[in-house]
Structures are given as structure tokens and as C-alpha cells.
Design a protein around this motif. Structure first.
Motif, short mmCIF file in Angstrom:
data_model
loop_
_atom_site.label_atom_id
_atom_site.label_comp_id
_atom_site.label_asym_id
_atom_site.label_seq_id
_atom_site.Cartn_x
_atom_site.Cartn_y
_atom_site.Cartn_z
N UNK A 1 -7.83 -65.12 16.28
CA UNK A 1 -7.55 -65.91 17.48
C UNK A 1 -6.86 -65.04 18.52
N UNK A 2 -6.94 -65.48 19.78
CA UNK A 2 -6.34 -64.73 20.87
C UNK A 2 -4.92 -65.22 21.13
N UNK A 3 -3.99 -64.29 21.24
CA UNK A 3 -2.63 -64.63 21.62
C UNK A 3 -2.67 -65.19 23.04
N UNK A 4 -2.04 -66.33 23.31
CA UNK A 4 -2.22 -67.00 24.60
C UNK A 4 -1.64 -66.25 25.80
N UNK A 5 -0.79 -65.27 25.58
CA UNK A 5 -0.15 -64.56 26.69
C UNK A 5 -0.78 -63.17 26.81
N UNK A 6 -1.19 -62.81 28.03
CA UNK A 6 -1.74 -61.49 28.29
C UNK A 6 -0.62 -60.45 28.28
N UNK A 7 -0.99 -59.22 27.91
CA UNK A 7 -0.04 -58.13 27.88
C UNK A 7 -0.35 -57.09 28.94
N UNK A 8 0.54 -56.11 29.04
CA UNK A 8 0.41 -55.06 30.05
C UNK A 8 0.66 -53.71 29.40
N UNK A 9 -0.24 -52.76 29.62
CA UNK A 9 -0.04 -51.40 29.13
C UNK A 9 1.06 -50.75 29.97
N UNK A 10 2.12 -50.27 29.31
CA UNK A 10 3.25 -49.72 30.05
C UNK A 10 3.59 -48.29 29.65
N UNK A 11 2.83 -47.71 28.70
CA UNK A 11 3.13 -46.35 28.27
C UNK A 11 1.88 -45.66 27.78
N UNK A 12 1.69 -44.40 28.20
CA UNK A 12 0.65 -43.53 27.68
C UNK A 12 1.33 -42.28 27.17
N UNK A 13 1.10 -41.95 25.92
CA UNK A 13 1.77 -40.80 25.31
C UNK A 13 1.44 -39.52 26.07
N UNK A 14 2.35 -38.56 25.99
CA UNK A 14 2.18 -37.33 26.75
C UNK A 14 1.23 -36.34 26.12
N UNK A 15 0.84 -36.54 24.86
CA UNK A 15 -0.04 -35.59 24.21
C UNK A 15 -0.82 -36.26 23.09
#
Length: 398
Positions: free
Chosen positions: A263-277
Motif C-alpha cells: 500500500x502507499x503511505x498517504x503522505x508524500x516525501x521529499x528527497x533532501x540528501x544526495x550522498x557525496x560519493x
């Protein structure tokens, strides 16, 4: 006359034979004509009735799921900083606590005794300072009068400095004893949920114990960590460009979280970090998405999948059930104007659920057979089932 009578029967027989031949030819002609007239209706009557859909182009969105372990924004082990016996436990397993709330009480008696001893030592050295000061005050006029030597005064002043140093050392001991006494009260370092409580009241604990008293998870927000391969990351950067990593992150669309039960979690999320390597072992790079969790539905340690969407313009969707795979190629049966099917190879650009996104091989307006492909042959005549002609339009709007 006799000659004539002898040949008359022969003439009548020839005449009858010729008439019989003419009738036979007419019957064959009529039979052939009737057969040629019914050939097409008979062939059409035996043609299979199959559902047919008209495909059309439209904007589609494909999704890719990436496994993601979930963690609270704060996941900490609660450990004692002094050794002793647990006098009292103020919380239950799974309880929601606030930052600073008292969790455990370690017996404070030995630590209070240490504090009292440190305070007594402080008073003693403070008295020694006063005594050293009195000695200085006594010797100063005597030295000025040259009754005693200057060496005795210098010795008294040195004793005074040593007493002052002892006072500072005693104060430090008092502070250390007060800190250790404070450590007997173990408090929550943040708000969150209490984990298991393996230690019970009366248990002896120490900072060197391999097992923590409990774990505290702040799950007001949940972090979901997922990894992209090098190829996926290149495509990701190509789709979502930016002048910097922070700029790219700020323009990323919201992502969905697929839970363990699909099932889908009802709240959308946001990508806030991309690893440096990239990870040298896996060759993947880690990204983090954050999800609000005000109701506490998600817990640290849960697992799920991050679903990333990718838009495709002017593309065609075809159900996988309407395709056949042969020799590493995928085909559909296209229907011509004469209702004869033609096996057409298609190029796949991706998947959307149980549908293929078609890159090449079909164009808008083409008709394809939706089912019954296992019995079809190239060039075979069929009877299209007209009532499903709008299926492709419905598919393209999914």
C-alpha cells in the motif's frame, strides 16, 4: 429402308448422350458459381472473434521502486554513564516521551556520599588557605623589622599558593561528584518512542555494558534511505538538472513510499540528501527522502520502497497481455483494414504496471488484438470485437 431402321437407334443415343453432357456441364458451372459466391462468407464465419483496441499517444508516467530501510530522525541508545543499581524505571516499552523526561533512576547513595566527601575536602583546603594567609600576615611585619629572615616569608607565601591550588582541585572534585550524582537520573535526550527494556528494577548497570538500557527513536519525521546505480543516477541527473546539488534537490518532485503490504503511505516525501560519493563495494550512491509522520504510523526499523516517477510525452501504452515474446523480441498483432492480422515487432521504452511503453513499432490509430494471441498466425483473418475499441484510450489515461 432396312438400312435406315438399323441406324436410327444409334442417332437417338448420340443425341441423348450430348444432352446429358450439356446438363452435366451446366451443373458443374452452377456448382462452381455457388461455391465461389459462398467462399468469403464461409471464411468470415469461421474467423475467430477477438477483442481489438485502437492505440493512441498521450503523456504517461512510469515508476521505479527502490528498497528503502526507514529510520527515525534520531535513533539513539540510552546507556548509563555511571555504574550502579537501577532504583526505578519511569517508562514503559513503546511509550512516547518528551525531551528531558526522566527515564531511569540509578541508586544515588554512593554518589551523594562522594559529593559530601568532596565538599568536606573543599572546606578543609579552604581552611588551609586561611591558615596560610594568617602565616603570611604574621611574618610580613617581622621580616620588615628584620626579626625573621625573608626566607620564612617566602615559604609562607608558597604554602599559600599551594593551598589555593588545592582549593581549585577540591572544587573540581565537587563538580565531578555533582555531575556523577546527576548521571544517576537518566533522561530522554530527545522526544520519541522507547524501545525494549531489557534491564529491570534492581539490575546492576555500568557504562561498559554491551547492551543498552533501551533505544529512543524520534519518528516525528522518518528518513528513508535508498540507492541508485551509476546508470540510474546519470539518468536521474539528466532528468532533474540544476546548477548545484542543493539546487537540484530543491526542484525534485515529491516521492511516494510503498509500504511492506504494497500500500502507499498517504503522505508524500521529499528527497533532501544526495550522498557525496558512490559506495566502492556496491557501485551505488545513497539518497535520502524524508516523510512527515505526525500520527506515528511509521517506526524506525520499518522497510519500504521509494517510488520515483518519470514522465514520458507522446507515448503509447500497450498491455503486456497483448504482446508475445519470441527470440528476445516482443510482437503485437496489428489488424489491417481487411481484418487480417500482421505480426509487428515493437521496441519497449519502459513499463507502467502491467503495461508496456512503446518506443517504436506502433503509431496512434493502429489497431491491435488484445487477447487470444496464442492461436493467431500472421495474415490470419479475424472478426474484431468492436465494443472494446476504446480500451486503448482508457489505458492511455491510466
Amino acid at each position: 429402308m432396312n438400312h435406315i431402321y438399323k441406324h436410327a437407334p444409334i442417332s437417338n443415343g448420340v443425341k441423348l448422350f450430348n444432352e446429358w453432357i450439356i446438363l452435366l456441364v451446366l451443373a458443374v458451372v452452377l456448382f462452381l458459381a455457388s461455391c465461389s459466391g459462398k467462399a468469403e462468407p464461409m471464411a468470415l464465419a469461421t474467423a475467430p472473434i477477438l477483442p481489438v483496441a485502437t492505440v493512441s499517444t498521450g503523456e504517461q508516467e512510469t515508476f521505479v521502486d527502490y528498497p528503502a530501510p526507514l529510520q527515525g530522525t534520531t535513533d539513539v541508545e540510552i546507556r548509563p554513564q555511571v555504574a550502579g543499581a537501577i532504583d526505578r524505571i519511569y517508562v514503559n516499552e513503546g511509550q512516547l516521551v518528551s525531551k528531558g523526561q526522566l527515564l531511569f533512576q540509578i541508586s544515588e547513595l554512593p554518589f551523594r556520599a562522594q559529593l559530601n566527601n568532596a565538599k568536606a575536602s573543599l572546606q578543609a583546603v579552604q581552611a588551609a588557605v586561611l591558615n596560610a594567609q594568617l602565616e603570611i600576615d604574621k611574618l610580613t611585619p617581622l621580616v620588615q623589622s628584620k626579626v625573621v629572615s625573608d626566607f620564612q616569608l617566602k615559604t609562607a607565601k608558597t604554602t599559600y599558593q599551594i593551598a589555593l591550588a588545592n582549593v581549585e582541585q577540591a572544587k573540581a572534585s565537587v563538580n565531578s561528584a555533582q555531575i556523577n550524582l546527576g548521571y544517576t537520573q537518566i533522561k530522554a535526550t530527545s522526544s520519541g518512542y522507547i524501545g525494549r527494556l531489557p534491564k529491570k528494577q534492581g539490575s546492576l548497570v555500568s557504562p561498559s555494558d554491551p547492551e543498552a538500557l533501551t533505544q529512543l527513536s524520534d519518528v516525528n519525521q522518518i528518513y528513508a534511505y535508498f540507492s541508485l546505480s551509476e546508470t540510474d543516477f546519470i539518468n536521474f541527473n539528466a532528468k532533474y538538472s540544476g546548477n548545484s546539488v542543493a539546487d537540484r534537490i530543491s526542484h525534485l518532485p515529491a516521492v511516494s513510499l510503498v509500504l511492506a503490504d504494497q500500500s502507499l503511505y498517504p503522505v508524500k516525501g521529499k528527497i533532501d540528501m544526495i550522498n557525496g560519493q558512490f559506495d566502492k563495494t556496491t557501485g551505488a550512491i545513497t539518497l535520502r527522502a524524508v516523510f512527515a509522520n505526525a500520527k506515528g504510523v511509521l517506526r524506525s526499523g520499518n522497510t519500504g520502497k521509494i517510488r520515483l516517477g518519470l514522465s514520458h510525452d507522446n507515448t503509447i501504452l500497450v498491455p503486456q497481455s497483448a504482446t508475445v515474446e519470441m527470440q528476445d523480441k516482443i510482437f503485437v498483432f496489428a489488424v489491417g483494414k481487411d481484418n487480417k492480422v500482421n505480426k509487428v515487432a515493437i521496441a519497449i521504452d519502459g513499463k507502467n504496471g502491467t503495461d508496456y511503453l512503446i518506443k517504436d513499432g506502433l503509431k496512434s490509430g493502429d489497431q491491435i488484438v488484445l487477447s487470444g494471441l496464442d492461436k493467431l498466425q500472421d495474415g490470419q483473418l479475424i472478426q474484431p470485437e468492436k465494443k472494446v475499441e476504446k480500451v486503448a484510450q482508457l489505458i492511455s489515461k491510466k
